[in-house]
Design a protein around this motif. Sequence first.
Motif, PDB file in Angstrom:
ATOM      1  N   ASP A 286       1.221  -8.097  13.186  1.00  0.00           N
ATOM      2  CA  ASP A 286       0.042  -8.965  13.115  1.00  0.00           C
ATOM      3  C   ASP A 286      -0.043  -9.666  11.762  1.00  0.00           C
ATOM      4  OD1 ASP A 286      -0.750  -8.272  15.617  1.00  0.00           O
ATOM      5  OD2 ASP A 286      -2.782  -7.678  15.059  1.00  0.00           O
ATOM      6  N   THR A 287      -0.534 -10.887  11.759  1.00  0.00           N
ATOM      7  CA  THR A 287      -0.786 -11.606  10.517  1.00  0.00           C
ATOM      8  C   THR A 287      -2.241 -11.404  10.104  1.00  0.00           C
ATOM      9  OG1 THR A 287       0.879 -13.287  11.011  1.00  0.00           O
ATOM     10  CG2 THR A 287      -0.831 -13.875   9.411  1.00  0.00           C
TER      11      THR A 287
ATOM     12  N   TYR B   9     -13.208  -4.529  12.796  1.00  0.00           N
ATOM     13  CA  TYR B   9     -12.706  -3.162  12.922  1.00  0.00           C
ATOM     14  C   TYR B   9     -11.201  -3.149  12.720  1.00  0.00           C
ATOM     15  CZ  TYR B   9     -11.853   1.418  15.041  1.00  0.00           C
ATOM     16  OH  TYR B   9     -11.464   2.712  15.267  1.00  0.00           O
ATOM     17  N   ASP B  10     -10.717  -2.216  11.916  1.00  0.00           N
ATOM     18  CA  ASP B  10      -9.284  -2.129  11.580  1.00  0.00           C
ATOM     19  C   ASP B  10      -8.740  -3.435  11.004  1.00  0.00           C
ATOM     20  OD1 ASP B  10      -9.175   0.485  12.354  1.00  0.00           O
ATOM     21  OD2 ASP B  10      -8.077   0.143  14.204  1.00  0.00           O
ATOM     22  N   TYR B  11      -9.612  -4.206  10.338  1.00  0.00           N
ATOM     23  CA  TYR B  11      -9.229  -5.509   9.777  1.00  0.00           C
ATOM     24  C   TYR B  11      -8.566  -6.407  10.827  1.00  0.00           C
ATOM     25  CZ  TYR B  11     -10.267  -3.392   5.244  1.00  0.00           C
ATOM     26  OH  TYR B  11     -10.895  -2.773   4.184  1.00  0.00           O
ATOM     27  N   GLY B  12      -9.065  -6.320  12.054  1.00  0.00           N
ATOM     28  CA  GLY B  12      -8.579  -7.195  13.110  1.00  0.00           C
ATOM     29  C   GLY B  12      -7.219  -6.841  13.664  1.00  0.00           C
ATOM     30  N   LEU B  13      -6.667  -5.690  13.289  1.00  0.00           N
ATOM     31  CA  LEU B  13      -5.355  -5.283  13.794  1.00  0.00           C
ATOM     32  C   LEU B  13      -5.520  -4.833  15.248  1.00  0.00           C
ATOM     33  CD1 LEU B  13      -2.382  -4.791  13.040  1.00  0.00           C
ATOM     34  CD2 LEU B  13      -3.026  -2.486  12.352  1.00  0.00           C
TER      35      LEU B  13
ATOM     36  N   ALA C  80      -4.962   5.057   8.986  1.00  0.00           N
ATOM     37  CA  ALA C  80      -5.916   4.185   8.304  1.00  0.00           C
ATOM     38  C   ALA C  80      -5.232   2.842   8.076  1.00  0.00           C
ATOM     39  CB  ALA C  80      -6.370   4.782   6.974  1.00  0.00           C
ATOM     40  N   VAL C  81      -6.023   1.776   8.096  1.00  0.00           N
ATOM     41  CA  VAL C  81      -5.500   0.427   7.944  1.00  0.00           C
ATOM     42  C   VAL C  81      -5.965  -0.160   6.618  1.00  0.00           C
ATOM     43  CG1 VAL C  81      -5.392  -1.890   8.930  1.00  0.00           C
ATOM     44  CG2 VAL C  81      -5.528   0.103  10.450  1.00  0.00           C
ATOM     45  N   PHE C  82      -5.040  -0.723   5.871  1.00  0.00           N
ATOM     46  CA  PHE C  82      -5.314  -1.429   4.626  1.00  0.00           C
ATOM     47  C   PHE C  82      -4.785  -2.851   4.770  1.00  0.00           C
ATOM     48  CE2 PHE C  82      -4.967   3.015   3.652  1.00  0.00           C
ATOM     49  CZ  PHE C  82      -5.873   3.266   2.636  1.00  0.00           C
ATOM     50  N   TRP C  83      -5.124  -3.707   3.816  1.00  0.00           N
ATOM     51  CA  TRP C  83      -4.475  -5.019   3.768  1.00  0.00           C
ATOM     52  C   TRP C  83      -4.345  -5.480   2.328  1.00  0.00           C
ATOM     53  CZ3 TRP C  83      -6.599 -10.002   2.563  1.00  0.00           C
ATOM     54  CH2 TRP C  83      -7.982 -10.024   2.326  1.00  0.00           C
TER      55      TRP C  83
ATOM     56  N   SER D  55      -0.693 -15.262   0.896  1.00  0.00           N
ATOM     57  CA  SER D  55      -0.249 -14.595   2.113  1.00  0.00           C
ATOM     58  C   SER D  55      -0.863 -13.204   2.144  1.00  0.00           C
ATOM     59  CB  SER D  55       1.278 -14.495   2.149  1.00  0.00           C
ATOM     60  OG  SER D  55       1.713 -13.899   3.356  1.00  0.00           O
ATOM     61  N   SER D  56      -1.252 -12.763   3.346  1.00  0.00           N
ATOM     62  CA  SER D  56      -1.900 -11.458   3.504  1.00  0.00           C
ATOM     63  C   SER D  56      -1.237 -10.687   4.635  1.00  0.00           C
ATOM     64  CB  SER D  56      -3.399 -11.625   3.802  1.00  0.00           C
ATOM     65  OG  SER D  56      -4.036 -12.343   2.774  1.00  0.00           O
ATOM     66  N   PHE D  57      -1.235  -9.365   4.536  1.00  0.00           N
ATOM     67  CA  PHE D  57      -0.609  -8.541   5.558  1.00  0.00           C
ATOM     68  C   PHE D  57      -1.293  -7.177   5.626  1.00  0.00           C
ATOM     69  CE2 PHE D  57       1.720  -8.238   1.587  1.00  0.00           C
ATOM     70  CZ  PHE D  57       1.811  -6.874   1.370  1.00  0.00           C
ATOM     71  N   HIS D  58      -1.207  -6.554   6.812  1.00  0.00           N
ATOM     72  CA  HIS D  58      -1.737  -5.208   7.016  1.00  0.00           C
ATOM     73  C   HIS D  58      -0.718  -4.161   6.559  1.00  0.00           C
ATOM     74  CE1 HIS D  58      -3.900  -7.526  10.208  1.00  0.00           C
ATOM     75  NE2 HIS D  58      -4.911  -6.788   9.848  1.00  0.00           N
ATOM     76  N   VAL D  59      -1.231  -3.005   6.194  1.00  0.00           N
ATOM     77  CA  VAL D  59      -0.414  -1.809   5.997  1.00  0.00           C
ATOM     78  C   VAL D  59      -1.112  -0.665   6.732  1.00  0.00           C
ATOM     79  CG1 VAL D  59       0.507  -0.125   4.365  1.00  0.00           C
ATOM     80  CG2 VAL D  59       0.458  -2.558   3.761  1.00  0.00           C
TER      81      VAL D  59
END
Length: 205
Positions: free
Chosen positions: A126-127, A136-140, A84-87, A167-171
Amino acid sequence: MILIMVTTGFFCSGQSSTDSVYVGTLDSTKNVQSQKPSIKLNENNFNTKYEYTESNGARIIIQNSFPKSGINYTDPNGKKYIYAVFWTQIINETFDPLELTIDFPLDSFEIPSSSGNYMRLLLPYDTMTIDKEPLYDYGLTIYFFFLDNNLHKSSSLKRTINPKDSSSFHVVTLYNHGINGTLRTGLGLLKKNLFYRINNKEIHC
């Protein structure tokens, strides 16, 4: 003295609810004033919001998303996982640069309320930007390549967040089978120590 306020939002049957609770303090000797950054986003898109606020209005804000995806991933050796993808977005509403360092452990850990299910936390290259939020997948876009090459490595991130900037990042969360119930995560700060919460479990990072 900076006061830490946690605001948690959740959805049920199309309705939203918000609870607020104080969870700690953060010492500060800076005398600054607060100005809001230009970036705007609907706060209903976030699961948690942490505000670290001085009496004069200076703030650091941490916002954590809901999950997206939950699709299968198979590693190069044929082992199957679910991801699963979070940000997370961090907003620096002070006059001083914020030095951010996150180190996730290499070892997996058991997910609370899901016995026998083990999770890894990874920070993709990815930024994350606000315009990717509805994707989808927050653009990852490189997660399979990233997972193939970083599955057995520790994951870290270092950034400098300038004053009045964010600043933002995926997890990416990777676990070995489905979870009974919901999965919620989020970055937080207690005094000067970062932690990443997975449901009711805190991972110091």
